[in-house]
Design a protein around this motif. Structure first.
Motif, mmCIF file in Angstrom:
data_model
loop_
_atom_site.group_PDB
_atom_site.id
_atom_site.type_symbol
_atom_site.label_atom_id
_atom_site.label_comp_id
_atom_site.label_asym_id
_atom_site.label_seq_id
_atom_site.Cartn_x
_atom_site.Cartn_y
_atom_site.Cartn_z
ATOM 1 N N TRP A 41 -6.919 -23.971 -30.597
ATOM 2 C CA TRP A 41 -8.107 -24.826 -30.687
ATOM 3 C C TRP A 41 -8.820 -24.616 -32.027
ATOM 4 O O TRP A 41 -9.234 -25.575 -32.675
ATOM 5 N N GLN A 42 -8.939 -23.343 -32.453
ATOM 6 C CA GLN A 42 -9.588 -23.055 -33.744
ATOM 7 C C GLN A 42 -8.752 -23.602 -34.889
ATOM 8 O O GLN A 42 -9.290 -24.164 -35.853
ATOM 9 N N THR A 43 -7.425 -23.454 -34.802
ATOM 10 C CA THR A 43 -6.550 -23.959 -35.863
ATOM 11 C C THR A 43 -6.634 -25.478 -35.954
ATOM 12 O O THR A 43 -6.684 -26.050 -37.047
ATOM 13 N N PHE A 44 -6.670 -26.148 -34.791
ATOM 14 C CA PHE A 44 -6.797 -27.605 -34.786
ATOM 15 C C PHE A 44 -8.110 -28.039 -35.441
ATOM 16 O O PHE A 44 -8.145 -28.989 -36.227
ATOM 17 N N GLY A 45 -9.210 -27.318 -35.116
ATOM 18 C CA GLY A 45 -10.497 -27.645 -35.734
ATOM 19 C C GLY A 45 -10.479 -27.440 -37.228
ATOM 20 O O GLY A 45 -11.039 -28.241 -37.991
ATOM 21 N N SER A 46 -9.814 -26.378 -37.692
ATOM 22 C CA SER A 46 -9.727 -26.122 -39.134
ATOM 23 C C SER A 46 -8.932 -27.207 -39.832
ATOM 24 O O SER A 46 -9.320 -27.685 -40.906
ATOM 25 N N LEU A 47 -7.827 -27.603 -39.231
ATOM 26 C CA LEU A 47 -7.011 -28.663 -39.828
ATOM 27 C C LEU A 47 -7.772 -29.977 -39.875
ATOM 28 O O LEU A 47 -7.662 -30.750 -40.839
ATOM 29 N N HIS A 48 -8.572 -30.248 -38.840
ATOM 30 C CA HIS A 48 -9.374 -31.482 -38.800
ATOM 31 C C HIS A 48 -10.389 -31.515 -39.939
ATOM 32 O O HIS A 48 -10.706 -32.580 -40.469
ATOM 33 N N ARG A 49 -10.895 -30.320 -40.315
ATOM 34 C CA ARG A 49 -11.851 -30.220 -41.443
ATOM 35 C C ARG A 49 -11.145 -30.111 -42.782
ATOM 36 O O ARG A 49 -11.794 -29.971 -43.814
ATOM 37 N N GLY A 50 -9.820 -30.117 -42.784
ATOM 38 C CA GLY A 50 -9.078 -29.984 -44.025
ATOM 39 C C GLY A 50 -8.946 -28.564 -44.504
ATOM 40 O O GLY A 50 -8.615 -28.323 -45.673
ATOM 41 N N ASP A 51 -9.186 -27.605 -43.627
ATOM 42 C CA ASP A 51 -9.134 -26.193 -43.973
ATOM 43 C C ASP A 51 -7.866 -25.609 -43.355
ATOM 44 O O ASP A 51 -7.813 -25.291 -42.171
ATOM 45 N N PHE A 52 -6.812 -25.503 -44.166
ATOM 46 C CA PHE A 52 -5.514 -25.063 -43.660
ATOM 47 C C PHE A 52 -5.376 -23.567 -43.915
ATOM 48 O O PHE A 52 -5.076 -23.129 -45.023
ATOM 49 N N GLY A 53 -5.620 -22.761 -42.884
ATOM 50 C CA GLY A 53 -5.601 -21.312 -43.045
ATOM 51 C C GLY A 53 -4.360 -20.690 -42.456
ATOM 52 O O GLY A 53 -3.441 -21.362 -41.976
ATOM 53 N N LEU A 54 -4.335 -19.357 -42.502
ATOM 54 C CA LEU A 54 -3.182 -18.597 -42.043
ATOM 55 C C LEU A 54 -3.241 -18.241 -40.574
ATOM 56 O O LEU A 54 -2.382 -17.501 -40.087
ATOM 57 N N VAL B 12 0.935 -20.345 -49.988
ATOM 58 C CA VAL B 12 2.189 -19.825 -50.547
ATOM 59 C C VAL B 12 2.717 -18.697 -49.661
ATOM 60 O O VAL B 12 3.921 -18.624 -49.363
ATOM 61 N N PHE B 13 1.801 -17.819 -49.233
ATOM 62 C CA PHE B 13 2.199 -16.710 -48.383
ATOM 63 C C PHE B 13 2.770 -17.214 -47.056
ATOM 64 O O PHE B 13 3.750 -16.663 -46.529
ATOM 65 N N LEU B 14 2.180 -18.283 -46.524
ATOM 66 C CA LEU B 14 2.675 -18.871 -45.281
ATOM 67 C C LEU B 14 4.106 -19.381 -45.465
ATOM 68 O O LEU B 14 4.988 -19.135 -44.630
ATOM 69 N N ALA B 15 4.327 -20.091 -46.581
ATOM 70 C CA ALA B 15 5.665 -20.630 -46.837
ATOM 71 C C ALA B 15 6.687 -19.497 -47.001
ATOM 72 O O ALA B 15 7.807 -19.567 -46.478
ATOM 73 N N VAL B 16 6.302 -18.443 -47.728
ATOM 74 C CA VAL B 16 7.200 -17.303 -47.932
ATOM 75 C C VAL B 16 7.508 -16.628 -46.605
ATOM 76 O O VAL B 16 8.668 -16.261 -46.316
ATOM 77 N N VAL C 241 7.388 -17.834 -43.452
ATOM 78 C CA VAL C 241 8.239 -18.646 -42.581
ATOM 79 C C VAL C 241 9.671 -18.690 -43.123
ATOM 80 O O VAL C 241 10.652 -18.588 -42.364
ATOM 81 N N SER C 242 9.792 -18.827 -44.459
ATOM 82 C CA SER C 242 11.135 -18.865 -45.062
ATOM 83 C C SER C 242 11.876 -17.557 -44.836
ATOM 84 O O SER C 242 13.077 -17.550 -44.514
ATOM 85 N N LEU C 243 11.170 -16.437 -45.022
ATOM 86 C CA LEU C 243 11.804 -15.137 -44.821
ATOM 87 C C LEU C 243 12.200 -14.944 -43.364
ATOM 88 O O LEU C 243 13.272 -14.398 -43.060
ATOM 89 N N ALA C 244 11.346 -15.392 -42.440
ATOM 90 C CA ALA C 244 11.666 -15.274 -41.013
ATOM 91 C C ALA C 244 12.899 -16.090 -40.665
ATOM 92 O O ALA C 244 13.808 -15.625 -39.944
ATOM 93 N N ALA D 49 3.163 -10.588 -40.694
ATOM 94 C CA ALA D 49 2.367 -11.477 -41.558
ATOM 95 C C ALA D 49 1.101 -11.953 -40.887
ATOM 96 O O ALA D 49 0.391 -12.796 -41.431
ATOM 97 N N THR D 50 0.753 -11.413 -39.718
ATOM 98 C CA THR D 50 -0.384 -11.915 -38.937
ATOM 99 C C THR D 50 -1.342 -10.798 -38.582
ATOM 100 O O THR D 50 -0.905 -9.815 -37.982
ATOM 101 N N PRO D 51 -2.690 -10.960 -38.853
ATOM 102 C CA PRO D 51 -3.289 -11.944 -39.762
ATOM 103 C C PRO D 51 -3.209 -11.443 -41.194
ATOM 104 O O PRO D 51 -2.886 -10.287 -41.418
#
Length: 635
Positions: free
Chosen positions: A61-74, A244-248, A250-253, A273-275
């Motif tokens: 729910w928090q991630t969805f709210g962040s994405l709705h505000r344009g805030d793409f976090g980890l 960038v860290f998110l992409a790295v 997921v790619s490494l996983a 990688a979390t958090p």
């Protein structure tokens, strides 16, 4: 995880979430372990799964709210870790990740609250009522009703509701909330006192000089609220690095899964990688640095200004009101043999009570400081900008420029008292009963702390100091040379000060320090503008990014050092946290760290970077050597 900046009911729900989510995760982990010890693995796995789902749901729910505000976090990494752990039959690892995530948010919230302690303490000190004199009686009135000119009584233990002038008795004030000073300061009759100070002495009266909404403390509160809602460019930069860290991650996983054909390795990579310490460390460090600056009497409006302050390499300083007091003061009285020095001042100040000239105000203040008995003048005639004539008691007195007085004397000349006049000094001639009586020499003195502050600025990395003043070039040069300033510019208009800021950028980021309305354009043009004294209606304080809470320079160099230290600490936390996380992820990808141990390792990393970021709250461990005192000019 981005700091929560919501208000109202959302803040309440956020605080409840910070408490209940860790509790749910702990209960689930404990209950599952009890079933495991009872050799009931089926129920243990069920409990761990059930108690992970509320945390996962809150995170989604928090991630969805962040994405709705344009805030793409980890936060999405934590969600992926829990979801994959449940999908791959690792409910214990999922429950541990849930606990680590919820506990990390609670720890971050606690750290941010502690870091903001000095600033939020200001918000709880606002006075609600005050005792005002009305028709000879005291009436308790709301501070919103107080206007300039009202006479107020302040009792021991009360917070001053407005800025004012002490008009009865002496005021012993604790100004620690404004300036960080440990010891109370005594203020006498005629001294200005600031709202937000606490009376620790006897009862005294003040005359309000501003309404509550325009007073110093109200301005500080507004600036504090702005600072608390801000995010630094470094924090936003951390978010971009986070992608960038998110992409790295997921790619490494995915690579670990594909190469080993073991989904648990991918899960372990995501868990470590979390958090991300990149998101935890920067907001806590920046808020800690702002809080540290507030504690030493320097209010930084937002995190971006703090970061810019750490990079400053050029300081441009105004003269009048910044390096000097900004008000005329008597430096010498040269009297004739037949009249006493105090009597000369008493007669001149008594006559000047009928004048609105700035020099007249300074003379009157000086006479009152000496306890001289001023009497009302009669039969007064003033020539604006030149001088004034009138009767004081039994004497006919003339006060003004030398030429004005010389044309009116019958005996002697004011020029006879001239000797070794310094640059920047203003002489006020006085004649009594047609006879030249002497000269009162006045000047705008250099602040006593200016020498030490300039030295500390150089120690803090300022490579060039420029004095830019609207005053006459010879006066400005006299001050600048005495203080050892590299570049001295006099007769500067507001536009030319702006041009000076732009030109100085060839040496590095520029800090402009001033106090007047004429400094406001340059304060706004500089990388960092610093205003002396928080005044709600002052254009300089509105244009500046940094406001010194008192009319003194000492907090400036300390704030510069604190900003530099804060940025260093934030970068240390980022580099160390990311380095350890990446090392752990590589170890997990090769199968050396299973998911559960990886989650515990990541939580240890998060705790370490938060505790490191909190170091910005504390003062630096050592101080620069004081060095020799540079002679101050008499101007």
């Amino acid at each position: 995880m981005t700091p929560n900046t919501a208000t109202g009911p959302i803040v309440f729900l956020s605080k409840a979430r910070d408490i209940w989510l860790p509790l749910i995760a702990v209960l689930g982990l404990s209950a599952g372990l009890i079933f495991a010890l009872l050799k009931d693995p089926a129920n243990a796995r069920l409990v761990w799964t059930v108690f992970t789902l509320p945390v996962l749901g809150a995170l989604l729910w928090q991630t969805f709210g962040s994405l709705h505000r344009g805030d793409f976090g980890l936060d999405i990494l934590a969600a992926l870790s829990m979801a994959f752990a449940l999908s791959f039959g690792e409910p214990l690892a999922a429950n541990v990740v849930a606990l680590m995530y919820a506990g990390g948010q609670m720890l971050e919230a606690y750290a941010s609250q502690r870091a903001a302690r000095e600033m939020t303490a200001l918000l709880g000190r606002v006075a609600q009522t005050a005792f005002r004199y009305e028709d000879g009686c005291l009436q308790e009135v709301p501070i919103a009703d107080i206007r300039a000119g009202d006479r107020l009584m302040v009792r021991q233990g009360e917070v001053l509701p407005v800025d004012g002038i002490v008009v009865r008795d002496h005021a012993l004030l604790d100004q620690s909330a404004l300036t960080g000073e440990a010891l109370p300061r005594m203020h006498g009759i005629g001294d200005e006192v600031l709202s937000g100070s606490t009376s620790v002495g006897g009862v005294f009266d003040i005359k309000a000089i501003r309404s509550a909404s325009e007073s110093t403390y109200a301005a500080i509160i507004r600036l504090v609220e702005t600072a608390q809602k801000s995010r630094a460019p470094m924090a936003r930069l951390a978010d971009r690095y986070g992608l960038v860290f998110l992409a790295v991650s997921v790619s490494l996983a995915l690579a670990a899964w594909l190469l080993s054909n073991d989904p648990r390795r991918a899960l372990a990579v995501l868990v470590i990688a979390t958090p991300c310490p990149l998101i935890l460390a920067v907001p806590v460090a920046i808020m800690s640095g702002i809080s540290r600056c507030a504690a030493i009497g320097c209010l930084v409006k937002d995190g971006g200004i703090l970061e810019a302050l750490s990079r400053v390499r050029v300081a441009i300083l105004d003269k009048t009101g910044t390096l000097t007091r900004g008000a005329a003061a008597i430096v010498a009285i040269k009297n004739a043999k037949w009249i006493d020095e105090n009597e000369l001042l008493r007669l001149a100040a008594s006559l000047d009570q009928a004048s609105g000239h700035v020099m007249a105000t300074a003379l009157i203040a000086a006479a009152r400081e000496r306890g001289l008995n001023l009497v009302p003048p009669n039969d007064v005639t003033e020539s604006p900008g030149a001088g004034i004539d009138g009767t004081v008691g039994r004497h006919r007195v003339t006060v003004g420029g030398r030429g004005f007085v010389e044309r009116r004397v019958l005996q002697g000349s004011p020029r006879a008292f001239l000797s070794g006049r310094g640059t920047g000094e203003v002489v006020v001639a006085v004649a009594v009963d047609g006879v030249a009586a002497g000269l009162i020499v006045m000047a705008d003195p250099v602040r006593p702390e200016a020498v030490t502050v300039l030295r500390k600025l150089r120690d803090a990395g300022i490579v060039r100091i420029i004095l830019a003043s609207g005053d006459r070039s010879e006066v400005t040069r006299d001050v600048g040379e005495a203080l050892g300033i590299e570049e001295i510019l006099g007769e500067q208009s507001p536009a030319s000060k702006v041009e000076c800021v732009r030109s100085a950028r060839r040496f590095g980021p520029v800090m402009m320090v001033g106090d007047g309305i004429n400094d406001a354009p340059a304060l706004a043009a500089a990388d960092v503008g610093v205003a002396l004294g928080a005044r709600g209606a002052a254009a300089s304080s509105e244009a500046a990014g940094v406001v010194l809470l008192v009319d003194r320079l000492e907090p400036l160099a300390d704030a510069l050092t604190a900003a530099q230290r804060t940025v260093v600490i934030a970068r240390q936390s980022i580099v160390a946290g990311l380095g350890l996380s990446i090392a752990g992820m590589i170890a997990a990808a090769f199968g050396f760290l299973p998911p559960l141990q990886g989650a515990l390792l990541q939580e240890a990393i998060d705790v370490a970077v938060i505790l490191n970021a909190l170091r910005a709250l504390r003062p630096a461990g050592s101080k620069a050597n004081e060095g020799p005192e540079i002679p101050r000019p008499r101007i």
